[in-house]
Design an enzyme around this catalytic site. Structure first.
Site, short mmCIF file in Angstrom:
data_model
loop_
_atom_site.label_atom_id
_atom_site.label_comp_id
_atom_site.label_asym_id
_atom_site.label_seq_id
_atom_site.Cartn_x
_atom_site.Cartn_y
_atom_site.Cartn_z
N HIS A 146 68.37 56.61 -16.20
CA HIS A 146 69.04 57.69 -15.12
C HIS A 146 67.93 57.99 -14.01
CE1 HIS A 146 71.14 60.77 -13.15
NE2 HIS A 146 70.04 61.52 -13.24
N PRO A 147 68.03 57.98 -12.78
CA PRO A 147 69.28 57.64 -12.14
C PRO A 147 69.45 56.11 -11.77
CG PRO A 147 67.95 58.45 -10.54
CD PRO A 147 66.97 58.32 -11.78
#
Ligand SMILES: Cc1cc2nc3c(=O)[nH]c(=O)nc-3n(C[C@H](O)[C@H](O)[C@H](O)COP(=O)(O)OP(=O)(O)OC[C@H]3O[C@@H](n4cnc5c(N)ncnc54)[C@H](O)[C@@H]3O)c2cc1C
Length: 157
Positions: A146-147
């Site tokens: 993430h991201p």
């Protein structure tokens, strides 16, 4: 003609660099390996049109699945609305959509079309899962960085 090989675009198959590359592997295996490699090994071959954002696809479409009388579910979403996938917004390019066609009995991924940032990479992950006999749940329940755009699997499937 025995001993004469046609490799790449010239042989009339799909005209992609990676198909030419695979043709060469088949010939190499025939000449120097075990001679077992064939075009039948090509399962879930993806493609990508490098638009902005790129448009990538693998497997069969919803219409094709319907023609095959497959029991399916269609999972789709606009990229801008996928809360768990912030990367396209961070990059300032949240356009596009993601769509998956999934066999409801087996949870097998029948096809996917991704029109979004990084789809040229994402589609290879989908193709690998399809080739290895994985399921939509494998992608949906995967733990991804993430991201990253890979989070599209968490958000849509
Ligand atoms: C504009 C465009 C965009 C593309 N975009 C993509 C893409 O994004 N992704 C993708 O996977 N594929 C893409 N392709 C397709 C990809 O380029 C081809 O599938 C790939 O190059 C085919 O490889 P090949 O080795 O078969 O042929 P080529 O790469 O065309 O190589 C053939 C070679 O043979 C040489 N040659 C021809 N005649 C002779 C002769 N008589 N004697 C000696 N040499 C000769 C040519 O000069 C050339 O170098 C694109 C193609 C085009 C035209």
């Amino acid at each position: 003609m025995p001993g004469v090989y046609a490799v790449g675009d010239i042989n009339g198959g799909p005209q992609f660099t990676y198909i030419s590359f695979d043709d060469h592997r088949i010939v190499l295996d025939d000449l120097l390996g075990e001679g077992k490699r064939t075009r039948d090994d090509r399962v879930a071959v993806p493609w990508c049109a490098f638009l902005n954002p790129p448009l990538a696809s693998v497997g069969i479409s919803e219409d094709e699945a319907a023609k095959e009388d497959r029991e399916m579910r269609v999972a789709k979403a606009d990229i801008a609305k996928i809360a768990v996938m912030p990367r396209p917004k961070i990059l300032g390019n949240p356009a596009g959509m993601a769509k998956f066609v999934v066999d409801t009995k087996t949870d097998e991924i029948l096809g996917a079309t991704l029109h979004c940032v990084d789809s040229q990479e994402l589609i290879n992950t989908v193709a690998a899962v399809m080739r290895l006999g994985g399921t939509a749940a494998d992608l949906r329940d995967g733990i991804w960085t993430h991201p990253s755009s890979t989070e599209v699997f968490n958000g849509v499937l």
